[in-house]
Scaffold this active site. Structure first.
Site, mmCIF file in Angstrom:
data_model
loop_
_atom_site.group_PDB
_atom_site.id
_atom_site.type_symbol
_atom_site.label_atom_id
_atom_site.label_comp_id
_atom_site.label_asym_id
_atom_site.label_seq_id
_atom_site.Cartn_x
_atom_site.Cartn_y
_atom_site.Cartn_z
ATOM 1 C CD GLU A 1 0.089 -1.174 3.323
ATOM 2 O OE1 GLU A 1 0.174 -2.229 2.649
ATOM 3 O OE2 GLU A 1 0.238 -1.152 4.561
ATOM 4 C CD GLU B 1 -2.432 -3.918 -0.632
ATOM 5 O OE1 GLU B 1 -1.915 -3.129 0.183
ATOM 6 O OE2 GLU B 1 -2.494 -5.151 -0.415
#
Ligand code: TRP
Ligand code: ZN
Length: 872
Positions: free
Chosen positions: A277, A311
């Site tokens: 992420e 994410e």
């Protein structure tokens, strides 16, 4: 970075005395780094990294500045513009003596991305350069306080050969770019949001983008880009659509808006996990981006949407609010998995999504919680943090958030998350901060509930219902017990939110409507008045608590619930319990009465009101492994025989129904819709039962499906059916599949995996041969997992009585550890389950674990997993 071996076992920390990091030892950082400027001269063989850190002393202490490192030696250290030489290296860290309250510290290092086989830090994948910094990869790029509570504003300058690396990406927004002499070019990026080093990312490569614009709820335009090799561009539509849907969903459901002007995702083929992420620049394993009907299954499509959402959601639950230390990992991961599960539930059948999530929890997390590697969702200690990216932190962590949501109800839960985001935005927080926000936002006391963060192990709940016909009263006695886990010999009672309902055995009427009971004592009695007929208990509806339920319900009562319960999960669960009871009995006695299971499956297939996707899940037998989990000692061969016998019987006795279901489930043309997905799923489940029945034309039918398919779901389903059998079509289909998809790495992974999962008696020999196949490599984590990971999940083959399966896996993991310790260590747990097996198998499994522990140069990752597996 220059010497992989040196990093795998740092000279100052002998393995046997590997450092244990404890949660209770947390202290805030001595130095903060509000600003950092990074200057990369990128090159696959030798990359120069210059870092300029504004450092500020956090309090009145006299500690030097300690910058974590990953095996590099600094080429220079400059303090306030003056080169110094009184720095030193200690256990890889750079120690810089400083006198004042604030300084500017510059370092330069050289690293070799193309030699980085661990895939942590800056590495090469498919000719491009990319990074992975969570959890402790940033220190392999430059010297830095590599811990999540040091937040900095990053300015990043990238320079590289323009022909090889035409695209230069980093976190945040692009600032400027230009050309350099000698065919090189540069780009500068700035991320205005202070972030910990684990969220740093860069990518340099020959990539193209699928672009779109998302307009946020306050009317700002965000430029979206999904970056891939040019040839893969047509396979990015699904991921891009999922990103847009996720962004809108987070605004609608959690009130969370995106904050930068750009959001980029890059797909890479070599990646240790699913995706990462990094702020404004997510990096993905290409298997969670690339899809089209010909190469990706419905399962892949669903997983792509879930991981893209996961994410993206981290931008708030993870990036805007990060973790104070790695013991708090579930703060971001448990909550974010809960959020992505909610997103996926809203895209199709929520009931089927819940069934899939619970199946996954039982397959991965329950065994972890019952074994030597059990740990609470907020662990107390670790040796290597990479080993704690587990099903417990992620999936049990999500169940814990789900229980909070269930206890609070939707409005109060939203008030709690609003308060949490409000209070902790821009900070590094703890699990306690999250729970305290939930309490303050809702007014609900969660004191005892906090035990879910501290205690490992899956609670076991026994429930028995007594009906007194004289008084029309039913009394439910519920008891809970959490078994001991390593380091936690005795447990306190937990808060268990259990959804219950009573049905009338004769009338099928509701005798007591669904209610939520919060069990918080070792034993409790729940009284129902006005119960005029014999009641049947429906308990833990929707899987409201992640526990094991033991009841004294008869096969007839389970059959009743499988036909009449109005909670789809409870209905599925009753069916599973019926199947499990039958399979366990059959495995123990060599035989069992199949009638109740057959009748329940028939009733489910005949029920026109049910969604085909649900039917497909409900009629599927529990896995070999899950049957084993119900037994005091796992007997892999007996379980395999019991399951095959039941499958054959269900296939034969319901032969007409399977044909009818198969024929009715044909879809004209590929469509990725919940309805079409459900039909495809049911079709392949029916095909499996037709094959299990042993009829002559089964292989022909499977081969026709394989050949005629216009999508990978049907093709792979048919291939898996063939690969389990003995027909000549099996070999033909494998060859056709290989020749058709041999140049597509993600599809080739399926070819390896389907063979590793085969229930045939010769699977080990096949897998050993595949490990020598020219397309097999341990260097690519997806490929290693497709063969070695899948094989060790194949209960029958892995647990071959002579231990050959154990030996094969141990050999492979020892070899893989030299390249990629993180990925190797993740595949230790199947060997760690030795206590669940007979003495002969247990001894063979231990022998392999001992061999692993004794391997010279073993990584910290493998040492922790293997030694704990032996001791636990
Ligand atoms: N934070 C990532 C996620 O859950 C997980 C992850 C990606 C990761 N790559 C990693 C964790 C490497 C440890 C090491 O979305
Ligand atoms: Zn995550």
């Amino acid at each position: 970075m220059l010497d992989v071996q040196a990093i795998a076992h740092p000279p100052l920390a002998p393995l046997a005395a590997a450092g244990v990091i404890r949660r209770e030892d947390y202290t805030p950082p001595d130095w903060q780094v509000p600003e950092i400027a990074l200057d990369f001269a990128l090159d696959a063989a030798a990359t120069r990294v210059r870092a300029t850190l504004q450092v500020v002393r956090s309090s009145a202490h006299d500690q030097p500045l300690v910058l974590d490192g990953g095996g590099q030696t600094p080429l220079s250290v400059i303090v306030d513009g003056v080169a110094i030489n009184d720095w030193r290296l200690e256990g890889g860290a750079l120690i810089v003596p400083l006198s004042g309250a604030a300084h500017v510290v510059e370092t330069e290092v050289e690293i070799a991305p193309e030699r980085n086989t661990q895939l942590m830090g800056l590495y090469a994948s498919g000719g491009n350069l990319c990074t992975q910094c969570e959890a402790e990869g940033f220190r392999r790029i430059t010297f830095f306080p590599d811990r999540p509570d040091v937040l900095s504003v990053y300015t990043v300058r990238l320079a590289a050969d323009k022909a090889r690396y035409p695209v230069l990406l980093a976190n945040g927004d692009p600032i400027a770019a230009g050309d350099l002499p000698d065919g090189r070019h540069w780009a500068e990026w700035r991320d205005p949001f202070p972030k910990p080093s684990y969220l740093f990312a860069l990518v340099a490569g020959d990539l193209v983008a699928n672009r779109a614009t998302f307009t946020t709820m306050s009317g700002r335009d965000v430029a979206l880009g999904i970056w891939v090799r040019a040839a893969d561009l047509p396979k990015t539509e699904h991921a891009l659509a999922a990103l847009q849907t996720s962004m809108a969903w987070d605004e609608r459901v959690y009130g969370r808006e995106y904050d930068l002007d750009v959001f980029n995702i890059v797909a890479v083929d070599d990646f240790n996990f699913g995706a990462m992420e990094n702020k404004g620049l997510n990096i993905f394993n290409s298997r969670y981006i690339l899809a089209d009907a010909d190469t990706a299954t419905d399962y892949d499509f669903d997983a792509i949407a879930a991981v893209v959402a996961h994410e993206y959601f981290h931008n708030w639950s993870g990036n805007r609010i990060t973790c104070r230390d790695w013991f708090q990992l579930s703060l971001k991961e448990g909550f974010t998995v809960f959020r992505d599960q909610g997103f996926s539930a809203d895209q199709g059948s929520a009931a089927v999504k819940r069934i899939e999530d619970v199946r996954g929890l039982r397959a991965a997390q329950f065994p972890e919680d019952a074994g030597p590697l059990a740990h609470p969702i907020r662990p107390d200690e670790y040796q290597e943090i990479s080993n704690f990216y587990t099903a417990t932190i992620y999936n049990k962590g999500a169940e814990v958030i789900r229980m909070i949501a269930t206890i609070l109800g939707p409005e109060r839960f939203r008030a709690g998350t609003d308060l949490y985001f409000d209070r902790f935005d821009g900070t590094a927080a703890t699990c306690e901060d999250f729970v305290a926000s939930m309490e303050a936002g809702s007014g609900v006391d969660l004191s005892q509930f906090r035990l879910w963060y501290a205690q490992a192990g899956t609670p076991r709940v026994t429930a028995s219902l007594h009906h007194d016909t004289g008084s029309d009263r039913a009394t439910l006695t519920v008891s809970q017990r959490t078994p001991p886990t390593p380091g936690q010999p005795s447990k306190q009672p937990m808060v268990l939110p259990l959804k219950l309902k009573l049905f009338g055995a004769q009338t099928a009427q509701t005798l007591a409507p669904e209610q939520l009971v919060l069990l918080d004592q070792p034993t409790e009695h729940i009284v129902f008045e006005g119960v005029g007929e014999r009641p049947i208990l429906s308990i833990n509806r929707g899987f409201s608590a992640p526990v094991v339920i033991e009841t004294d319900r008869s096969a007839a009562d389970l059959a009743f619930l499988s036909a009449h319960d109005d909670d789809p999960f409870a209905r599925y669960e009753a069916m599973q319990q019926l199947m499990l009871d039958t399979l366990v009995e059959s495995a123990a006695n060599g035989t069992a009465d199949h009638q109740a299971v057959i009748a329940a499956i028939a009733g489910t297939l005949d029920n026109a009101a049910l969604d085909p996707a649900f039917i497909a899940e409900a009629v599927l037998l529990p896995s070999d492994a899950f049957v084993g989990d119900q037994m005091a000692r796992v007997d892999p061969e007996a379980i395999f025989r019991a399951r095959e016998a039941l499958r054959a019987d269900v296939g034969q006795r319901l032969a007409g129904r399977w044909r009818a279901a198969y024929d009715a489930a044909q879809v004209d043309r590929f469509e990725y819709t919940p309805a079409a997905k459900g039909l495809r799923r049911l079709k392949t489940v029916a095909l499996g039962y037709i094959a299990a029945s042993g009829v002559d034309d089964a292989a022909g039918l499977a081969f026709a499906q394989f050949e005629g398919a216009d999508n990978m779901t049907d093709r792979q389903g048919a291939l898996a059916t063939l690969v389990a059998g003995e027909s000549p079509e099996r070999v033909a289909a494998l060859d056709i599949f290989y020749n058709r998809y041999g140049d597509n790495a993600l599809v080739l992974d399926k070819w390896f995996q389907v063979q590793a999962l085969s229930s045939r008696a010769d699977t080990l020999a096949t897998v050993e041969e595949l490990a020598r196949h020219r397309d097999f490599t341990l260097a690519n984590p997806n490929r290693a997992r497709a063969l070695i990971g899948a094989f060790s999940a194949n209960q029958r083959a892995f647990h071959a009585a002579d231990g050959a399966g154990y030996r094969f896996v141990a050999d492979q993991l020892i070899a893989l550890d030299k390249l990629n310790p993180q990925t190797a260590a993740k595949m230790i747990p199947p060997l760690g389950r030795w206590r669940r097996f007979d003495e002969a198998r247990a001894a063979l499994m231990r022998q392999e674990l001992e061999r692993i522990v004794a391997t010279p140069g073993l990584s910290k990752d493998m040492f922790e997993q293997a030694s704990k597996s032996l001791a636990g």
